[in-house]
Design a protein around this motif. Structure first.
Motif, PDB file in Angstrom:
ATOM      1  N   VAL A  95       0.884  -1.169   0.051  1.00  0.00           N
ATOM      2  CA  VAL A  95       0.141   0.011   0.243  1.00  0.00           C
ATOM      3  C   VAL A  95       0.861   1.238  -0.182  1.00  0.00           C
ATOM      4  N   GLY A  98      -0.775   4.728   0.210  1.00  0.00           N
ATOM      5  CA  GLY A  98      -1.946   4.613  -0.460  1.00  0.00           C
ATOM      6  C   GLY A  98      -2.602   5.595  -1.847  1.00  0.00           C
ATOM      7  N   LEU A 101      -4.051   2.816  -4.060  1.00  0.00           N
ATOM      8  CA  LEU A 101      -5.308   2.277  -3.336  1.00  0.00           C
ATOM      9  C   LEU A 101      -6.325   3.611  -3.410  1.00  0.00           C
ATOM     10  N   ALA A 105      -9.896   3.060  -4.977  1.00  0.00           N
ATOM     11  CA  ALA A 105     -11.431   3.510  -4.034  1.00  0.00           C
ATOM     12  C   ALA A 105     -12.152   4.401  -4.974  1.00  0.00           C
ATOM     13  N   ILE A 114     -12.321  -2.715  -0.335  1.00  0.00           N
ATOM     14  CA  ILE A 114     -10.821  -3.337  -0.826  1.00  0.00           C
ATOM     15  C   ILE A 114     -10.223  -3.665   0.653  1.00  0.00           C
ATOM     16  N   ALA A 116      -6.861  -4.102   2.057  1.00  0.00           N
ATOM     17  CA  ALA A 116      -5.574  -3.485   1.686  1.00  0.00           C
ATOM     18  C   ALA A 116      -4.693  -4.107   2.955  1.00  0.00           C
ATOM     19  N   TYR A 124       1.034   4.246   5.384  1.00  0.00           N
ATOM     20  CA  TYR A 124      -0.576   4.372   5.147  1.00  0.00           C
ATOM     21  C   TYR A 124      -1.205   5.551   5.760  1.00  0.00           C
ATOM     22  N   ILE A 140     -12.254   0.895   2.772  1.00  0.00           N
ATOM     23  CA  ILE A 140     -10.980   0.322   2.727  1.00  0.00           C
ATOM     24  C   ILE A 140     -10.853  -0.416   4.049  1.00  0.00           C
ATOM     25  N   PHE A 142      -7.961  -1.951   6.044  1.00  0.00           N
ATOM     26  CA  PHE A 142      -6.371  -2.043   6.063  1.00  0.00           C
ATOM     27  C   PHE A 142      -6.045  -2.906   7.337  1.00  0.00           C
TER      28      PHE A 142
END
Length: 254
Positions: A95, A98, A101, A105, A114, A116, A124, A140, A142
């Protein structure tokens, strides 16, 4: 190699490209012409780049390890690709701040998700305020830590098999084959897996005795091995693109 048979990555989150290396964040491309790459950015990327993407790109460019981020033109490509396949459930391994990412998104519907993963949550969190401001943080999930244990847990549950529309891998190249063994079970038939850096600064076509930076030499063999394996995997059809540092798209067909 560790006792569990998984390669350890001595360069992960530590290497810095040598002066003049062609992996700079401003020109993470295999194109030989800086002017041509700049033309691509100014013609098709920057004019339509969402403001949060621009903000995160510029913030990431100031970080010491900015070469870990995907290129701006690759992110625009991924954003469009996800819209074209109507992706709703995706995964990202690796990531950093991000940046890619956020591109994902922004492409997903409001109820998109997602998963991640990254070994460094601090990186991040550098980009998280921008992601939150963009209104997509709720998409997300994470997870901090190595991806393989998380993937093993997912694979153990049959309900997760064939449920992901798209999976993007931009992490430790020495584990790409280990990831693929698991991800092929999790992506749906007709879904895509994208492996980043599969041209590895062009070194995959360099002579075996070529003089290369240490980190390029270290990963080169792993990248060559994964490229060879993907090319003969009967479960997928592939397309290797020379965007950014090379990305191989794998469409699961069975």
């Amino acid at each position: 190699m560790a006792a569990n048979g998984i390669y350890q990555d001595p360069f992960m989150h530590t290497w810095k490209p040598e002066a003049g290396a062609h992996l700079g964040f401003g020109h993470k491309s295999l194109l030989q012409s800086d002017d041509l790459y700049q033309y691509i950015l100014e013609t098709s990327v920057y004019p339509r780049e969402p403001e949060p993407m621009k903000e995160l790109r510029e913030m990431t460019a100031k970080q010491p390890l900015n070469t870990m981020a995907t290129s701006a033109d690759e992110n625009i490509f991924l954003n469009m690709l996800l819209k074209l396949i109507n992706a709703k459930k995706t995964m990202e391994i690796g990531v950093y701040t991000g940046y890619s990412l956020l591109a994902t998104a922004l492409a997903l519907p409001q109820d998109g998700k997602i998963l991640a993963m990254d070994v460094n949550k601090e990186h991040y969190e550098l980009g998280l305020p921008i992601i939150e401001k963009a209104g997509v943080a709720h998409k997300i999930d994470f997870r901090e830590g190595p991806a393989l244990p998380i993937l093993d847990q997912l694979v153990e549950n049959d309900k997760n098999h064939g449920t992901f529309d798209f999976i993007f891998v931009d992490a430790d190249k020495n584990n790409y084959l280990n990831y693929h063994k698991r991800l092929i079970e999790l992506v749906k038939v007709g879904g895509l897996i994208g492996y980043d850096n599969t041209l590895w600064n062009g070194s995959v076509a360099a002579p075996a005795d070529a003089s290369l930076p240490e980190y390029v030499t270290y990963y080169r063999q792993f990248v060559l091995e994964v490229n060879k394996a993907l090319a003969v995997d009967p479960r997928i059809e592939i397309c290797m693109l020379s965007i950014g540092d090379g990305i191989t798209l794998c469409r699961r067909i069975k």
